[in-house]
Design a protein around this motif. Sequence first.
Motif, mmCIF file in Angstrom:
data_model
loop_
_atom_site.group_PDB
_atom_site.id
_atom_site.type_symbol
_atom_site.label_atom_id
_atom_site.label_comp_id
_atom_site.label_asym_id
_atom_site.label_seq_id
_atom_site.Cartn_x
_atom_site.Cartn_y
_atom_site.Cartn_z
ATOM 1 N N ASN A 267 0.787 -1.257 -0.097
ATOM 2 C CA ASN A 267 0.009 -0.016 -0.091
ATOM 3 C C ASN A 267 0.728 1.274 -0.080
ATOM 4 O OD1 ASN A 267 -2.531 -1.450 0.065
ATOM 5 N ND2 ASN A 267 -1.930 -1.802 2.580
ATOM 6 N N LEU A 268 2.022 1.191 -0.641
ATOM 7 C CA LEU A 268 2.729 2.464 -0.411
ATOM 8 C C LEU A 268 2.068 3.501 -1.369
ATOM 9 C CD1 LEU A 268 5.620 2.763 0.525
ATOM 10 C CD2 LEU A 268 6.620 2.413 -1.892
ATOM 11 N N THR A 269 2.216 4.597 -0.836
ATOM 12 C CA THR A 269 1.642 5.822 -1.165
ATOM 13 C C THR A 269 2.308 7.022 -1.106
ATOM 14 O OG1 THR A 269 -0.679 4.856 -0.934
ATOM 15 C CG2 THR A 269 -0.640 7.356 -1.080
ATOM 16 N N HIS A 270 2.469 7.979 -2.174
ATOM 17 C CA HIS A 270 3.089 9.197 -1.853
ATOM 18 C C HIS A 270 2.058 10.231 -2.660
ATOM 19 C CE1 HIS A 270 6.921 12.213 -2.289
ATOM 20 N NE2 HIS A 270 5.980 12.543 -1.687
ATOM 21 N N LEU A 271 1.391 10.897 -1.941
ATOM 22 C CA LEU A 271 0.118 11.546 -2.306
ATOM 23 C C LEU A 271 0.697 12.577 -3.383
ATOM 24 C CD1 LEU A 271 -1.624 12.468 0.963
ATOM 25 C CD2 LEU A 271 -2.112 10.637 -0.650
ATOM 26 N N GLY A 272 -0.080 12.516 -4.576
ATOM 27 C CA GLY A 272 0.203 13.425 -5.725
ATOM 28 C C GLY A 272 1.245 12.633 -6.774
ATOM 29 N N TYR A 273 1.880 11.547 -6.348
ATOM 30 C CA TYR A 273 2.886 10.771 -7.364
ATOM 31 C C TYR A 273 2.350 9.395 -7.578
ATOM 32 C CZ TYR A 273 5.914 14.662 -6.058
ATOM 33 O OH TYR A 273 6.413 16.064 -5.808
ATOM 34 N N TYR A 274 2.087 8.571 -6.655
ATOM 35 C CA TYR A 274 1.532 7.193 -6.696
ATOM 36 C C TYR A 274 0.876 6.736 -5.494
ATOM 37 C CZ TYR A 274 5.761 6.223 -3.789
ATOM 38 O OH TYR A 274 6.411 6.348 -2.626
ATOM 39 N N TYR A 275 -0.133 5.916 -5.533
ATOM 40 C CA TYR A 275 -1.210 5.442 -4.801
ATOM 41 C C TYR A 275 -1.277 3.927 -4.377
ATOM 42 C CZ TYR A 275 -2.395 10.201 -5.765
ATOM 43 O OH TYR A 275 -2.334 11.573 -5.887
ATOM 44 N N ASP A 276 -1.166 3.394 -3.326
ATOM 45 C CA ASP A 276 -1.590 1.985 -2.943
ATOM 46 C C ASP A 276 -0.724 1.063 -3.909
ATOM 47 O OD1 ASP A 276 -3.261 2.346 -1.054
ATOM 48 O OD2 ASP A 276 -4.890 3.060 -2.499
ATOM 49 N N VAL A 277 0.552 1.259 -3.821
ATOM 50 C CA VAL A 277 1.408 0.331 -4.826
ATOM 51 C C VAL A 277 1.635 -0.963 -3.913
ATOM 52 C CG1 VAL A 277 3.512 0.065 -5.953
ATOM 53 C CG2 VAL A 277 2.407 2.006 -6.173
ATOM 54 N N ASN A 278 1.513 -2.192 -4.454
ATOM 55 C CA ASN A 278 1.879 -3.383 -3.983
ATOM 56 C C ASN A 278 2.718 -4.324 -4.757
ATOM 57 O OD1 ASN A 278 0.293 -3.538 -1.274
ATOM 58 N ND2 ASN A 278 -1.253 -2.719 -2.665
ATOM 59 N N PHE A 279 3.970 -4.869 -4.564
ATOM 60 C CA PHE A 279 4.446 -5.816 -5.262
ATOM 61 C C PHE A 279 5.340 -6.694 -4.268
ATOM 62 C CE2 PHE A 279 6.496 -1.697 -6.684
ATOM 63 C CZ PHE A 279 7.942 -2.139 -6.322
ATOM 64 N N GLU A 280 6.043 -7.600 -4.928
ATOM 65 C CA GLU A 280 6.892 -8.372 -4.223
ATOM 66 C C GLU A 280 7.962 -8.638 -5.376
ATOM 67 O OE1 GLU A 280 5.164 -11.882 -2.887
ATOM 68 O OE2 GLU A 280 4.629 -10.874 -0.906
ATOM 69 N N VAL A 281 9.399 -8.682 -4.935
ATOM 70 C CA VAL A 281 10.405 -9.163 -5.914
ATOM 71 C C VAL A 281 11.275 -10.124 -5.162
ATOM 72 C CG1 VAL A 281 12.260 -8.115 -7.294
ATOM 73 C CG2 VAL A 281 10.375 -6.749 -6.290
ATOM 74 N N LYS A 282 11.440 -11.254 -5.843
ATOM 75 C CA LYS A 282 12.142 -12.485 -5.110
ATOM 76 C C LYS A 282 13.450 -12.317 -5.496
ATOM 77 C CE LYS A 282 8.213 -15.574 -5.598
ATOM 78 N NZ LYS A 282 7.706 -16.566 -6.407
ATOM 79 N N LEU A 445 23.169 -10.390 -13.334
ATOM 80 C CA LEU A 445 22.927 -10.026 -11.647
ATOM 81 C C LEU A 445 21.703 -10.884 -11.161
ATOM 82 C CD1 LEU A 445 22.883 -6.071 -11.665
ATOM 83 C CD2 LEU A 445 24.388 -7.687 -10.497
ATOM 84 N N SER A 446 20.824 -11.141 -12.073
ATOM 85 C CA SER A 446 19.493 -11.808 -11.533
ATOM 86 C C SER A 446 20.056 -13.593 -11.415
ATOM 87 C CB SER A 446 18.585 -11.708 -12.829
ATOM 88 O OG SER A 446 17.682 -13.055 -13.013
ATOM 89 N N ALA A 447 20.831 -13.960 -12.261
ATOM 90 C CA ALA A 447 21.246 -15.144 -12.230
ATOM 91 C C ALA A 447 22.062 -15.377 -10.580
ATOM 92 C CB ALA A 447 22.443 -15.681 -13.328
ATOM 93 N N GLN A 448 22.739 -14.145 -10.227
ATOM 94 C CA GLN A 448 23.681 -14.172 -8.987
ATOM 95 C C GLN A 448 22.514 -14.124 -7.831
ATOM 96 O OE1 GLN A 448 26.410 -11.430 -9.126
ATOM 97 N NE2 GLN A 448 26.884 -12.008 -11.357
ATOM 98 N N GLY A 449 21.068 -13.993 -8.067
ATOM 99 C CA GLY A 449 20.211 -14.076 -6.907
ATOM 100 C C GLY A 449 19.896 -12.509 -6.543
ATOM 101 N N VAL A 450 20.245 -11.624 -7.452
ATOM 102 C CA VAL A 450 19.957 -10.166 -7.019
ATOM 103 C C VAL A 450 18.558 -9.995 -7.463
ATOM 104 C CG1 VAL A 450 20.702 -7.783 -7.621
ATOM 105 C CG2 VAL A 450 22.347 -9.242 -7.055
ATOM 106 N N ALA A 451 17.735 -9.391 -6.298
ATOM 107 C CA ALA A 451 16.665 -8.882 -6.949
ATOM 108 C C ALA A 451 16.655 -7.510 -7.545
ATOM 109 C CB ALA A 451 15.647 -8.725 -5.613
ATOM 110 N N VAL A 452 16.118 -7.473 -8.882
ATOM 111 C CA VAL A 452 16.176 -6.537 -9.855
ATOM 112 C C VAL A 452 14.906 -5.808 -9.867
ATOM 113 C CG1 VAL A 452 16.800 -5.657 -12.082
ATOM 114 C CG2 VAL A 452 17.936 -7.688 -11.063
ATOM 115 N N LEU A 453 14.720 -4.787 -9.541
ATOM 116 C CA LEU A 453 13.292 -3.727 -9.861
ATOM 117 C C LEU A 453 13.698 -2.584 -10.840
ATOM 118 C CD1 LEU A 453 10.280 -3.060 -9.360
ATOM 119 C CD2 LEU A 453 11.398 -1.786 -7.199
ATOM 120 N N MET A 454 13.098 -2.684 -12.054
ATOM 121 C CA MET A 454 13.831 -2.058 -13.346
ATOM 122 C C MET A 454 12.470 -1.035 -13.498
ATOM 123 S SD MET A 454 15.700 -3.180 -16.439
ATOM 124 C CE MET A 454 15.043 -2.668 -17.921
ATOM 125 N N VAL A 455 12.684 -0.067 -14.212
ATOM 126 C CA VAL A 455 11.697 1.067 -14.602
ATOM 127 C C VAL A 455 12.326 1.120 -16.126
ATOM 128 C CG1 VAL A 455 10.954 3.394 -14.883
ATOM 129 C CG2 VAL A 455 10.940 2.264 -12.653
#
Lengths: 505, 337
Positions: A267-282, A445-455
Amino acid sequence: MSEKNEVLFEMKNIEKIFAHVHALDHVNFDVRKGEVHALLGENGAGKSTLIKILTGVYTKDGGEIFMNGKEIEINSRDDAADAGIAVIFQELSLVPTLSVYQNILLGKEKSKFGFISDKAERNEIQALIDHYGFPVKANDIVETLSVAQKQMVEILKALATDAKLIIMDEPTASLSSRESELLYKIINQLRDKGVSIIYISHRLEEVFNLSDRITILRDGKNAGVIEKEDIVPSEVVKMMIGKEISESTASRELHTSDAEVELAVKNLTHLGYYYDVNFEVKKGEVLVLTGLVGSGRTEVIRSIYGADPFDKGEIIFEGKSIKPTIKKSVANGFGLIPEDRRTQGFSPLLSITGNVAITSYDKIAKGGFVNKADEDKLGHKAVQLTDLRPANPNVKVGDLSGGNQQKAVLGKWLTRDLKVILIDEPTVGIDIGAKDEIYNIIESLSAQGVAVLMVSSDIAEVLRVAHRILVMREGRIIKEFNHGVATQEDILLASSGFVNEKEAA
Amino acid sequence: MSNIVKNNPVVKAILSSSRILVLLVLVIFFTAVTKGTFFSYKNLVNILYSVSLIGIMICGACFAVLLGGIDRTVSGNAALSGAIVAMTILRGGVGGGNVALAICLGLGAGILSGLIHGLILSRFNIPAFLLTLATNEILYGFVQLVTSNTLIYVNGCTLMDYIGQKRWLGIPIPVYIMLVCILFAYIILNHTVYGRQVYSVGGNRQSSELSGVPTRRVILIAYIISGFMGALAGFVLSSMNQQASAGQAKNYENNVLAAIVVGGVSMRGGSGSIQNAILGAFLIGVIENGMNLMGVPAIYKDMAKGIIIIVAVAMDMATQPGTPLYNFMKRFKKKAA
């Protein structure tokens, strides 16, 4: 109606060749009087080349250009202006401390013996503003105006020179949705007054609503022209992309589907920027946030990194709720590849070693003193890990090519024990070869087990590297695709707020 | 020139640094015109002595400039510190304890001033030039308060007499103090994490911040060092003159900045070295001294100083890609080839 269909401007068989590459291959394009004509195409389809030819930045290598039925030559910006063609620049070219009318008349002041009649100028411009019904005043100081109003001043500047054809390149990119509405109204008013507009935008929704016609380019060729009443979103997207891309990289599966969750937001929210963001990265997963520029993606990862605050919700790292600051994030094994490497990614005057080592003094310094040999080792390691060229860690990063600069930024984090890497638009302005190398780095990086969150906004890139794709729109996650399920078409439509009919059916 | 000479590290350094080369040419020129007086032991010591105060200040101000800022308060800090030391000794006598207290108060004032500037400049987006232009005036106001706008003589203080009068191996003490300061700045800038952070933040504050560098603390510490060095220079100045006044060290900040610029430290931050900044001070010092010996009137000396600064800035621009001068030189070289 006959007047409405009268052609104002026409380009026939336009050709442009850059070093053996056919950037434009016999492209035809015409604009009618009082028409909003959208130009659509993916990055590299030839839109900007075409615009640069018709504004005199490039000269064509072949073809003809007609204005009001007469053939014209456009060899410079002045030629374009003389022909009545004006561009509304993305980077606004106004003087902030001057008033609206002073800006509009800048360089065109009528003087008598060097003196200017201020009142006459002001009245002249106010009359122009009233004629088109824009919500600004001639006397307003430009820096007090909103971004949308500044754009209107730019448009007025064009109109003051009797422009008949106005080009708008991504005019809503930096506008809020309310300001965009205002701009749409202005565009419609201009059309009603007989002004022709060439409209370029990545936002398909607004293109479909505004345009009287759409010309689609693909790989430097005409891919189609569509009248307003014939627009079907999914058809247009298909024309832009060409053949539907099969999941070419589906072979790369997430071997760690049972891996533990490294990072999660609730439920991550920064008013005016983004609202109720939910996710998991393995661990080892590459999760990509896509969507249009301004949809809140960058803001989400900056909050996770601790570079920006958030209002509500939770960030969970290795099962524990954290309140990130940049310092803590770095210590926790996070890394950030920022959106704009030039302003946020590196110190251009420092060497590769100097840039890389700055993240690692917690590891290599003793009692606040640095050891040159340890630094050099780190520099060499970064060069090796990213295959940086030239392979000399003493070269200033400011002297490297874009791709190698990005590798140096990656090197800052690859030389550390990474757990999570946040990557924002890693390949903007980078040539194809270097792009591929950066994808390989992300994959390793992914193969080494690093969690990658990319835009990323580059859909081919998203499909290539992502295990999972989240589409953001106006600050919310609106769609999730697993690897191998999404097509370019799906993502493009979802980003613009459309549902793919195939799926709906 | 034979290869053996060419490969000699000292020769290499001289040839690769335009500043050392210019300095060498100037020394030879002045020695020739003054028929050797310039190169006498006594005169060379004079030059060292005259540069020492500016040199100490550079060791502080250099940090601010490397961070892309500027510190014009070095002179105000010096004047205030000198005045505080002199007043404290005047009131409390020349006993050892009181002198120690005086020095602590004087240097403490500089550190406090640096702390305040650092706090403001690291947190608010105020141009350092404007802030320190204003606060330097305020500092001089404090000096007038402390001294009641009179000349204060300090007599009989052993330590200050020692610093002001004594020589080791024929060289005045302030020169040694400058050397210690240079060594301090050199080690900090070249061998510590903090030094690396200074160059990083000076080159790109945003990227440094995102890399986990505590940018605010880096800026804060820089101004504290600058405040301390300014105050130290003020104490040395009062020792040299055996007095303190409301106007002492006035305009020194301009000489300090001129030396830093002539030394090739980029005003945009992120590049330059303490060695070159000190070299810049010596370039200006040598020219002043040489022209003094030649009997050149003061007005021409100032003009010459101005021209030297312009030449130094032009030389730097000519080596920086993108500047008009660089492009001009490139075209010029092409034509020549």
